[in-house]
Design an enzyme around this catalytic site. Structure first.
Site, short mmCIF file in Angstrom:
data_model
loop_
_atom_site.label_atom_id
_atom_site.label_comp_id
_atom_site.label_asym_id
_atom_site.label_seq_id
_atom_site.Cartn_x
_atom_site.Cartn_y
_atom_site.Cartn_z
N LYS A 64 -3.99 15.75 -8.10
CA LYS A 64 -3.18 15.82 -9.31
C LYS A 64 -2.53 17.19 -9.48
O LYS A 64 -1.40 17.31 -9.96
CB LYS A 64 -4.02 15.45 -10.55
CG LYS A 64 -4.46 13.99 -10.57
CD LYS A 64 -3.28 13.04 -10.47
CE LYS A 64 -3.70 11.59 -10.55
NZ LYS A 64 -2.56 10.63 -10.46
N ASP A 82 0.88 -1.16 0.00
CA ASP A 82 0.00 0.00 0.00
C ASP A 82 0.92 1.22 0.00
O ASP A 82 1.60 1.48 0.99
CB ASP A 82 -0.88 -0.02 1.25
CG ASP A 82 -1.79 1.20 1.37
OD1 ASP A 82 -1.62 2.17 0.59
OD2 ASP A 82 -2.66 1.19 2.25
N TYR A 140 -9.64 14.16 -6.35
CA TYR A 140 -8.77 13.73 -7.45
C TYR A 140 -8.08 14.92 -8.10
O TYR A 140 -6.85 14.92 -8.29
CB TYR A 140 -9.59 12.97 -8.49
CG TYR A 140 -8.78 12.44 -9.64
CD1 TYR A 140 -8.00 11.30 -9.50
CD2 TYR A 140 -8.79 13.08 -10.89
CE1 TYR A 140 -7.24 10.81 -10.57
CE2 TYR A 140 -8.05 12.59 -11.94
CZ TYR A 140 -7.27 11.46 -11.78
OH TYR A 140 -6.53 10.99 -12.83
#
Length: 261
Positions: A163, A66, A159
């Site tokens: 990014k 992970d 998200y």
């Protein structure tokens, strides 16, 4: 075949058991690099990627971890060092977009998990790689960003935030590492046809809507991303660092303005 020679290089690709990561691992192996294939789920897919890499004549190993867990990341790099002898190329591909929800309805744990994987995972793996690359005065890190480092995406604030952060992390690490002979850069895919987004390209209406947002009028293939990663990781890109290379068919070129404002 690529006209890129990565013979003797040792590469770790995170999230390499499927999708774009799988294609990147295969392309780097095709170019001659030994490969460590990171995965998090069942091992079968990762072992299949490793088997195909070995068919290309290179060494390959799998590494379950992970990437948001510092201890697991540290153990993965130690295992790679023991099996392949070190690292020359790191590709931070593992990532997730999380469940769709407007910010005021977002589940905090789910939102945080996206940041943990996409941003902290990229940082943790980069930190371990740089600890090895900087003393050797050599190495390349390629981070997988997205067109959504610049394009907002309603429902996916975690998200897009992750990014955008990966973009600035890339620039900062590149600035720190450049005097030590290490390059750090990012690649930003656009709409790439993979099994994970089949619900979009498998639906004619959804595909048509998506293609209208791309000046080239089509989705990309994951090998088009993998080829660019191989080039950027090679000496062909020896003067490239601290930037994001967009591989998006022009999606960030405002396709809706092609016929005027």
């Amino acid at each position: 075949m690529l006209n890129v020679d990565l013979s003797g290089k040792r590469a770790l690709v995170t999230g390499a058991s499927s999708g774009i990561g799988e294609a990147i691992a295969g392309m780097l192996a095709q170019a001659g690099a030994d490969i460590a294939i990171n995965y998090f789920g069942p091992s079968d897919a990762a072992e299949a990627v490793a088997a195909r890499a070995r068919q290309a004549g290179v060494r390959a190993m799998t590494a379950k971890a992970d990437i948001s867990d510092p201890d697991q990341v540290s153990a993965m790099f130690a295992a790679m060092e023991g099996t392949l002898g070190g690292i020359d190329i790191l590709v931070n591909d593992a990532g997730m977009d999380g469940p769709a929800a407007p910010a005021w309805e977002a589940d905090l744990a789910a939102w945080r998990r996206v940041l943990d994987v996409n941003l902290f995972g990229t940082f943790l793996c980069s930190r371990e790689a740089l600890r090895r690359m900087v003393p050797r005065q050599s190495g390349v890190i390629v981070n997988l960003s997205s067109v959504h480092e610049t394009i907002p995406w309603s429902g996916y604030s975690a998200y897009t935030s992750s990014k955008a952060a990966v973009s600035m992390l890339t620039k900062t690490l590149a600035q720190e590492a450049a005097p030590h002979g290490v390059r750090v850069l990012a690649i930003a895919p656009g709409a790439i046809r993979t099994p994970i987004n089949q619900s979009v390209w498998g639906d004619p209406a959804g595909l048509a809507d998506l293609e209208r947002k791309i000046p080239m009028g089509r989705m990309g293939d994951r090998d088009e991303i993998a080829r660019m990663v191989a080039v950027l990781a090679s000496d062909l890109a020896s003067y490239v660092t601290g930037t994001t290379v967009f591989v998006d068919g022009g999606m960030t070129d405002f396709a809706s303005f092609a016929h005027g404002g």
